[in-house]
Design an enzyme around this catalytic site. Sequence first.
Site, PDB file in Angstrom:
ATOM      1  N   GLY A   1       1.936   2.323  10.807  1.00  0.00           N
ATOM      2  CA  GLY A   1       2.859   3.450  10.675  1.00  0.00           C
ATOM      3  C   GLY A   1       3.546   3.852  11.970  1.00  0.00           C
ATOM      4  O   GLY A   1       4.165   4.912  12.050  1.00  0.00           O
TER       5      GLY A   1
ATOM      6  N   GLU B   1      -5.756  -5.148  10.456  1.00  0.00           N
ATOM      7  CA  GLU B   1      -4.799  -4.054  10.610  1.00  0.00           C
ATOM      8  C   GLU B   1      -5.122  -3.256  11.871  1.00  0.00           C
ATOM      9  O   GLU B   1      -5.926  -2.303  11.825  1.00  0.00           O
ATOM     10  CB  GLU B   1      -4.871  -3.116   9.402  1.00  0.00           C
ATOM     11  CG  GLU B   1      -4.477  -3.743   8.103  1.00  0.00           C
ATOM     12  CD  GLU B   1      -3.822  -2.711   7.199  1.00  0.00           C
ATOM     13  OE1 GLU B   1      -2.648  -2.902   6.841  1.00  0.00           O
ATOM     14  OE2 GLU B   1      -4.471  -1.701   6.876  1.00  0.00           O
TER      15      GLU B   1
ATOM     16  N   GLU C   1      -6.972   4.853   7.477  1.00  0.00           N
ATOM     17  CA  GLU C   1      -6.743   6.261   7.118  1.00  0.00           C
ATOM     18  C   GLU C   1      -7.965   6.846   6.413  1.00  0.00           C
ATOM     19  O   GLU C   1      -8.232   8.042   6.514  1.00  0.00           O
ATOM     20  CB  GLU C   1      -5.472   6.372   6.263  1.00  0.00           C
ATOM     21  CG  GLU C   1      -4.227   6.193   7.126  1.00  0.00           C
ATOM     22  CD  GLU C   1      -3.021   5.621   6.404  1.00  0.00           C
ATOM     23  OE1 GLU C   1      -2.982   5.659   5.164  1.00  0.00           O
ATOM     24  OE2 GLU C   1      -2.121   5.116   7.101  1.00  0.00           O
TER      25      GLU C   1
ATOM     26  N   ASN D   1       0.864  -1.188   0.000  1.00  0.00           N
ATOM     27  CA  ASN D   1       0.000   0.000   0.000  1.00  0.00           C
ATOM     28  C   ASN D   1       0.896   1.231   0.000  1.00  0.00           C
ATOM     29  O   ASN D   1       1.472   1.585   1.026  1.00  0.00           O
ATOM     30  CB  ASN D   1      -0.906  -0.008   1.244  1.00  0.00           C
ATOM     31  CG  ASN D   1      -1.760   1.251   1.315  1.00  0.00           C
ATOM     32  OD1 ASN D   1      -1.911   1.973   0.325  1.00  0.00           O
ATOM     33  ND2 ASN D   1      -2.322   1.519   2.485  1.00  0.00           N
TER      34      ASN D   1
ATOM     35  N   SER E   1       2.954  -2.054  10.476  1.00  0.00           N
ATOM     36  CA  SER E   1       4.398  -2.019  10.734  1.00  0.00           C
ATOM     37  C   SER E   1       5.104  -3.329  10.377  1.00  0.00           C
ATOM     38  O   SER E   1       6.052  -3.741  11.068  1.00  0.00           O
ATOM     39  CB  SER E   1       4.689  -1.610  12.184  1.00  0.00           C
ATOM     40  OG  SER E   1       4.269  -0.275  12.405  1.00  0.00           O
TER      41      SER E   1
ATOM     42  N   HIS F   1      -9.703   1.057   4.796  1.00  0.00           N
ATOM     43  CA  HIS F   1      -8.412   1.339   5.433  1.00  0.00           C
ATOM     44  C   HIS F   1      -8.622   2.383   6.530  1.00  0.00           C
ATOM     45  O   HIS F   1      -9.420   3.308   6.388  1.00  0.00           O
ATOM     46  CB  HIS F   1      -7.410   1.863   4.391  1.00  0.00           C
ATOM     47  CG  HIS F   1      -6.010   1.894   4.931  1.00  0.00           C
ATOM     48  ND1 HIS F   1      -5.565   2.910   5.740  1.00  0.00           N
ATOM     49  CD2 HIS F   1      -4.974   1.026   4.805  1.00  0.00           C
ATOM     50  CE1 HIS F   1      -4.303   2.659   6.091  1.00  0.00           C
ATOM     51  NE2 HIS F   1      -3.926   1.515   5.532  1.00  0.00           N
TER      52      HIS F   1
ATOM     53  N   LYS G   1       0.094   4.274  -0.383  1.00  0.00           N
ATOM     54  CA  LYS G   1      -0.565   5.495   0.137  1.00  0.00           C
ATOM     55  C   LYS G   1      -0.343   6.649  -0.851  1.00  0.00           C
ATOM     56  O   LYS G   1      -0.436   6.444  -2.053  1.00  0.00           O
ATOM     57  CB  LYS G   1      -0.073   5.815   1.542  1.00  0.00           C
ATOM     58  CG  LYS G   1      -0.073   4.588   2.447  1.00  0.00           C
ATOM     59  CD  LYS G   1       0.114   4.895   3.884  1.00  0.00           C
ATOM     60  CE  LYS G   1       0.246   3.591   4.665  1.00  0.00           C
ATOM     61  NZ  LYS G   1      -0.029   3.714   6.071  1.00  0.00           N
TER      62      LYS G   1
HETATM   63  C1  PEP Z   1      -1.036   0.203   5.897  1.00  0.00           C
HETATM   64  O1  PEP Z   1      -0.969   1.295   5.350  1.00  0.00           O
HETATM   65  O2  PEP Z   1      -2.009  -0.520   5.696  1.00  0.00           O
HETATM   66  C2  PEP Z   1       0.052  -0.215   6.783  1.00  0.00           C
HETATM   67  C3  PEP Z   1      -0.035  -1.393   7.336  1.00  0.00           C
HETATM   68  O3  PEP Z   1       1.077   0.659   6.953  1.00  0.00           O
HETATM   69  P1  PEP Z   1       2.464   0.339   7.723  1.00  0.00           P
HETATM   70  O4  PEP Z   1       2.989  -0.940   7.167  1.00  0.00           O
HETATM   71  O5  PEP Z   1       3.340   1.511   7.389  1.00  0.00           O
HETATM   72  O6  PEP Z   1       2.148   0.238   9.175  1.00  0.00           O
END
Ligand code: PEP
Length: 251
Positions: free
Chosen positions: A170, A164, A97, A10, A210, A95, A12
């Site tokens: 993040g 998630e 975000e 992803n 992460s 997601h 972003k």
């Molecule tokens: C994500 O954007 O779905 C995500 C898991 O980001 P990160 O790996 O940076 O935590």
Amino acid sequence: MSAKKIIIANWKMNPQTADEALRFVQGVLAQRLPKNIELIIAPPFVYLELLKKNCGKEIKLAAQNISWAERGAYTGEISGLMLKNLGCNHVIIGHSERRYIMGETEEIINLKLKTALRIGLTVILAVGEKEQNDDISKVLSRQIESALEGVGVSEINRLIIAYEPVWAIGTGLADTSDHALSAALLIRKIISRLYGPEWASDMPVLYGGSVSEENAADFIAQNGIDGALVGGASLELQSFIKIIKAAEKNE
Ligand code: PEP
């Protein structure tokens, strides 16, 4: 469970140029990609066409968003039909975000998910609790039930669920693989209640939050986890390649 481990990048709102996007996929394609892995990149919309022309069959593409409308007067929106016509067959919906920064409600997520499935896209539904001490069973049940409201069993084979936890996204604070596995099993239980046990075991369930080159293997090796949704580490070519190789070790 999926026959292949699934790795989703992803990106972003990155990278800032088409050149960088292209160089990244060329870097991935220069590797010998394992056969038992499904590799999906979710770039910003503006790079989808370029990547489609350069990814071959080895890398599939996902959109990061979709309009709940199929066509019409919706300024700034991108329809699932446009994605499909471009050769993009996956879309991320729900997601965190988009839920918590862009204000997408569970009703909007449900509308988007139904539109995407109707059009023939595969949906990557992201779910997860906000805080570490939240009641995860309650949160996951509510998010999954509301997202799948009105979705029939005939469409459920085009669904991937990504667990998630928001506190892990993040932050560099990944979940433990044991806890992620118990969340994945909880998700399968919810799907079993809604659609029956065979769907619960067949449905791909991923972990995201992460994921890094250091911890990817721990998650991917778990029997009830079908792969990883990777944010930050999917923007750094060498890290991402190491994550792909970590999945290969499960062959
Ligand atoms: C994500 O954007 O779905 C995500 C898991 O980001 P990160 O790996 O940076 O935590």
